[in-house]
Design a protein around this motif. Structure first.
Motif, PDB file in Angstrom:
ATOM      1  N   LYS A  79      63.929 -38.436  75.316  1.00  0.00           N
ATOM      2  CA  LYS A  79      64.859 -38.141  74.213  1.00  0.00           C
ATOM      3  C   LYS A  79      64.079 -37.893  72.916  1.00  0.00           C
ATOM      4  CE  LYS A  79      69.246 -39.604  72.268  1.00  0.00           C
ATOM      5  NZ  LYS A  79      69.908 -38.343  72.489  1.00  0.00           N
ATOM      6  N   GLU A  80      63.045 -38.685  72.671  1.00  0.00           N
ATOM      7  CA  GLU A  80      62.236 -38.525  71.460  1.00  0.00           C
ATOM      8  C   GLU A  80      61.510 -37.175  71.451  1.00  0.00           C
ATOM      9  OE1 GLU A  80      61.998 -41.310  73.488  1.00  0.00           O
ATOM     10  OE2 GLU A  80      63.297 -42.530  72.218  1.00  0.00           O
ATOM     11  N   GLN A  81      60.966 -36.765  72.604  1.00  0.00           N
ATOM     12  CA  GLN A  81      60.286 -35.467  72.687  1.00  0.00           C
ATOM     13  C   GLN A  81      61.270 -34.331  72.454  1.00  0.00           C
ATOM     14  OE1 GLN A  81      58.765 -36.160  76.609  1.00  0.00           O
ATOM     15  NE2 GLN A  81      56.683 -36.516  75.873  1.00  0.00           N
ATOM     16  N   ALA A  82      62.454 -34.419  73.045  1.00  0.00           N
ATOM     17  CA  ALA A  82      63.475 -33.382  72.865  1.00  0.00           C
ATOM     18  C   ALA A  82      63.866 -33.276  71.391  1.00  0.00           C
ATOM     19  CB  ALA A  82      64.696 -33.673  73.730  1.00  0.00           C
ATOM     20  N   GLU A  83      64.029 -34.406  70.737  1.00  0.00           N
ATOM     21  CA  GLU A  83      64.365 -34.387  69.307  1.00  0.00           C
ATOM     22  C   GLU A  83      63.244 -33.761  68.495  1.00  0.00           C
ATOM     23  OE1 GLU A  83      65.333 -38.428  68.281  1.00  0.00           O
ATOM     24  OE2 GLU A  83      67.257 -38.346  69.360  1.00  0.00           O
ATOM     25  N   ARG A  84      61.981 -34.097  68.813  1.00  0.00           N
ATOM     26  CA  ARG A  84      60.839 -33.515  68.105  1.00  0.00           C
ATOM     27  C   ARG A  84      60.799 -32.000  68.283  1.00  0.00           C
ATOM     28  NH1 ARG A  84      56.723 -35.354  70.942  1.00  0.00           N
ATOM     29  NH2 ARG A  84      56.203 -33.362  71.851  1.00  0.00           N
ATOM     30  N   LEU A  85      61.217 -31.527  69.446  1.00  0.00           N
ATOM     31  CA  LEU A  85      61.234 -30.095  69.747  1.00  0.00           C
ATOM     32  C   LEU A  85      62.514 -29.407  69.269  1.00  0.00           C
ATOM     33  CD1 LEU A  85      59.746 -30.458  73.305  1.00  0.00           C
ATOM     34  CD2 LEU A  85      58.666 -29.191  71.432  1.00  0.00           C
ATOM     35  N   SER A  86      63.386 -30.171  68.598  1.00  0.00           N
ATOM     36  CA  SER A  86      64.666 -29.665  68.075  1.00  0.00           C
ATOM     37  C   SER A  86      65.592 -29.157  69.164  1.00  0.00           C
ATOM     38  CB  SER A  86      64.425 -28.570  67.027  1.00  0.00           C
ATOM     39  OG  SER A  86      63.659 -29.070  65.957  1.00  0.00           O
ATOM     40  N   LEU A  87      65.589 -29.830  70.315  1.00  0.00           N
ATOM     41  CA  LEU A  87      66.487 -29.471  71.410  1.00  0.00           C
ATOM     42  C   LEU A  87      67.680 -30.411  71.418  1.00  0.00           C
ATOM     43  CD1 LEU A  87      63.934 -29.000  74.325  1.00  0.00           C
ATOM     44  CD2 LEU A  87      65.129 -27.197  73.091  1.00  0.00           C
ATOM     45  N   SER A  88      68.857 -29.853  71.608  1.00  0.00           N
ATOM     46  CA  SER A  88      70.038 -30.694  71.796  1.00  0.00           C
ATOM     47  C   SER A  88      69.948 -31.351  73.166  1.00  0.00           C
ATOM     48  CB  SER A  88      71.313 -29.838  71.709  1.00  0.00           C
ATOM     49  OG  SER A  88      71.400 -28.986  72.844  1.00  0.00           O
ATOM     50  N   ASP A  89      70.804 -32.341  73.413  1.00  0.00           N
ATOM     51  CA  ASP A  89      70.828 -32.986  74.730  1.00  0.00           C
ATOM     52  C   ASP A  89      71.116 -31.967  75.823  1.00  0.00           C
ATOM     53  OD1 ASP A  89      70.316 -35.438  73.562  1.00  0.00           O
ATOM     54  OD2 ASP A  89      72.426 -36.086  73.603  1.00  0.00           O
ATOM     55  N   GLU A  90      72.046 -31.041  75.560  1.00  0.00           N
ATOM     56  CA  GLU A  90      72.411 -30.028  76.546  1.00  0.00           C
ATOM     57  C   GLU A  90      71.245 -29.090  76.836  1.00  0.00           C
ATOM     58  OE1 GLU A  90      74.217 -30.699  73.777  1.00  0.00           O
ATOM     59  OE2 GLU A  90      75.939 -31.695  74.682  1.00  0.00           O
TER      60      GLU A  90
END
Length: 134
Positions: A79-90
């Motif tokens: 979740k932290e990596q996705a947030e850093r990459l500006s990706l939504s959960d979807e």
């Protein structure tokens, strides 16, 4: 998971080495030395919009020139990596993710995603060959 052993200094960009194919390029990794065993890795996704979908590519901020040890496929984002990459959960759930490891064992993540309603898909390309559908 598959591993591409690189072990050479590389130029890193988002240039499309095959501009005749309409692709959004997530990452293009090219050996600086034309005599190196490793020469090139490129990850792309079809670059066209269908009806109800959100597709694209993502990447950490990777230096333009870097000694690359290896590239790993089938990585899972936290979740932290996705947030850093500006990706939504979807988007993160609909992603195909790779990891690039440099000479200092620093990890960089990149990939493609296609968040859609189940009716549309995009081809994912690795070095110009179709490897999957998202």
């Amino acid at each position: 998971m598959s591993v591409i052993k690189v072990n050479t200094l590389c130029k890193i960009d988002e240039e499309n080495p095959t501009p005749v194919k309409r692709q959004e390029i997530a990452l293009n990794v090219t050996a600086v030395d034309p005599k190196a065993d490793f020469q090139n890795f490129v990850l792309g996704i079809d670059d066209y919009q269908d009806c109800c979908e959100d597709f694209g590519s993502f990447s950490d901020d990777i230096p333009e020139q870097l000694f690359v040890k290896a590239i790993y496929s089938d990585e899972e984002l936290t979740k932290e990596q996705a947030e850093r990459l500006s990706l939504s959960d979807e988007e993160a759930d609909a992603a195909m993710t790779f990891k690039l490891v440099d000479g200092d064992d620093k990890e960089y993540y990149f990939g493609v995603y296609n968040d859609h309603n189940g009716y549309y898909s995009h081809v994912v390309y690795e070095n110009g060959k179709e490897i999957d559908y998202l």
